[in-house]
Design a protein around this motif. Sequence first.
Motif, PDB file in Angstrom:
ATOM      1  N   GLN A 149       0.835  -1.193   0.000  1.00  0.00           N
ATOM      2  CA  GLN A 149       0.000   0.000   0.000  1.00  0.00           C
ATOM      3  C   GLN A 149       0.877   1.253   0.000  1.00  0.00           C
ATOM      4  N   PRO A 150       0.491   2.278  -0.735  1.00  0.00           N
ATOM      5  CA  PRO A 150       1.295   3.505  -0.766  1.00  0.00           C
ATOM      6  C   PRO A 150       1.561   4.079   0.620  1.00  0.00           C
ATOM      7  N   ARG A 151       0.553   4.062   1.501  1.00  0.00           N
ATOM      8  CA  ARG A 151       0.764   4.608   2.836  1.00  0.00           C
ATOM      9  C   ARG A 151       1.766   3.770   3.642  1.00  0.00           C
ATOM     10  N   GLY A 152       1.759   2.463   3.419  1.00  0.00           N
ATOM     11  CA  GLY A 152       2.740   1.608   4.090  1.00  0.00           C
ATOM     12  C   GLY A 152       4.146   1.899   3.614  1.00  0.00           C
ATOM     13  N   ARG A 153       4.290   2.086   2.288  1.00  0.00           N
ATOM     14  CA  ARG A 153       5.610   2.410   1.749  1.00  0.00           C
ATOM     15  C   ARG A 153       6.076   3.785   2.222  1.00  0.00           C
TER      16      ARG A 153
END
Length: 407
Positions: A84-88
């Motif tokens: 997920q973008p937020r995780g990255r």
Amino acid sequence: MSDHPASGARRALSGIRVLDLTSAVVGPYAAKIMADHGADVIKVEAADGDVIRWIAGPSPTPGMSGKFMHLNRGKRSIVLDLKQPRGREAVMRLVARADVLLINMRPQAVERLGLDYDSVARANPRLVYCAMVGFGPGPYRDTPAYDSIIQGGAGVAALSEMATGQPRYVPYVVADRTVGLMALNAVMMALFQRERTGAGQCVEVPMFENMAALMLSEHLYGATFEPPLSPPGDLRLIDPQASPVKTADGYVCLTTNTDAQAFALMRVMGHPEMQTDPRFSTKQARAAHSREYFGIRAEAIARRTTAEWLALLKEADIPAMPYNTLDSLRTDPQIVASGLLREVEHPTEGKMWDLADPTRMSGRDDAPPRPAPKLGEHGAEILAEAGYSPEEIEALAGSGALGPSSA
């Protein structure tokens, strides 16, 4: 640099923050040693956690196997979905504050996640980036690798076939742990170089090539030379009798490398004439005739008990010690005296046997290590240190990019 109080003021790696994106054994082992020496190790896990939580034996609560506990003490755990973008984004914010990043994914997966060295170095040019890969550049580059795969491919299993007729993996993850130590060595050298230059760097440690180099340096033997002087394989090590030696009531472990040791054993065995036998009178001759030498040794040692042999070998100053099983090893008098095994109380798992670091350093403050973490136990704490507000942490959790704590 880490400011977490667990770092300890008198440890070699105090103030070093390690972002551990590895799983299984090779990377976690390297990171565990860094944690033992004061590094603040942040373990980033997927939602289902490090596989070793689940496949390495029973535990009082799920996901806390004994092997996981031994490989991951001293660390803090956060669960992030790197797909997920937020995780990255969260990982990149942690990268910006880290000194070392450890990763053991396949290269293509690393690039897909945007965690390749070029990408993370833009966020932190001082970062020491260590990729533990199965294979370096070549036809195997992006194929999966585990310890058994590397043992078989690098010739470790073939040694058993040379000795017994059947290929066999060493029943110990010898490739993972060996390459983990190699990675640790490389990271330490890169950190030392950074002290001189101020710059980080990319370190790649391939499992296959490193294990192949070890195997060939041990067993090329006469094939080292061109033309070959013998087939590969150290005769002393691949002989089927190169094993604990049977006594009248058990086994004993002994080795005689020097002439003085070998001649002393010949006398103790009651075969002093072997000292002038051209097959056994020199180190080179004994190596070439190891099968005959081991055969005479086996016949002689079978005539006395283990206790008798240990006493005789000690008196003759011949290297020897008792043969231990995994059960008897725990009560070996040297193990007990060293304090290697220590009973501790884990916050969730109760009483357990922890393994002390046997390496002694006079400048190290051996404060009790942080216990191995539950899955995601320190997520909010780690993000707060990285500058996330409580609202941002809640939003990250709500998006599914931050896994819940199982503490």
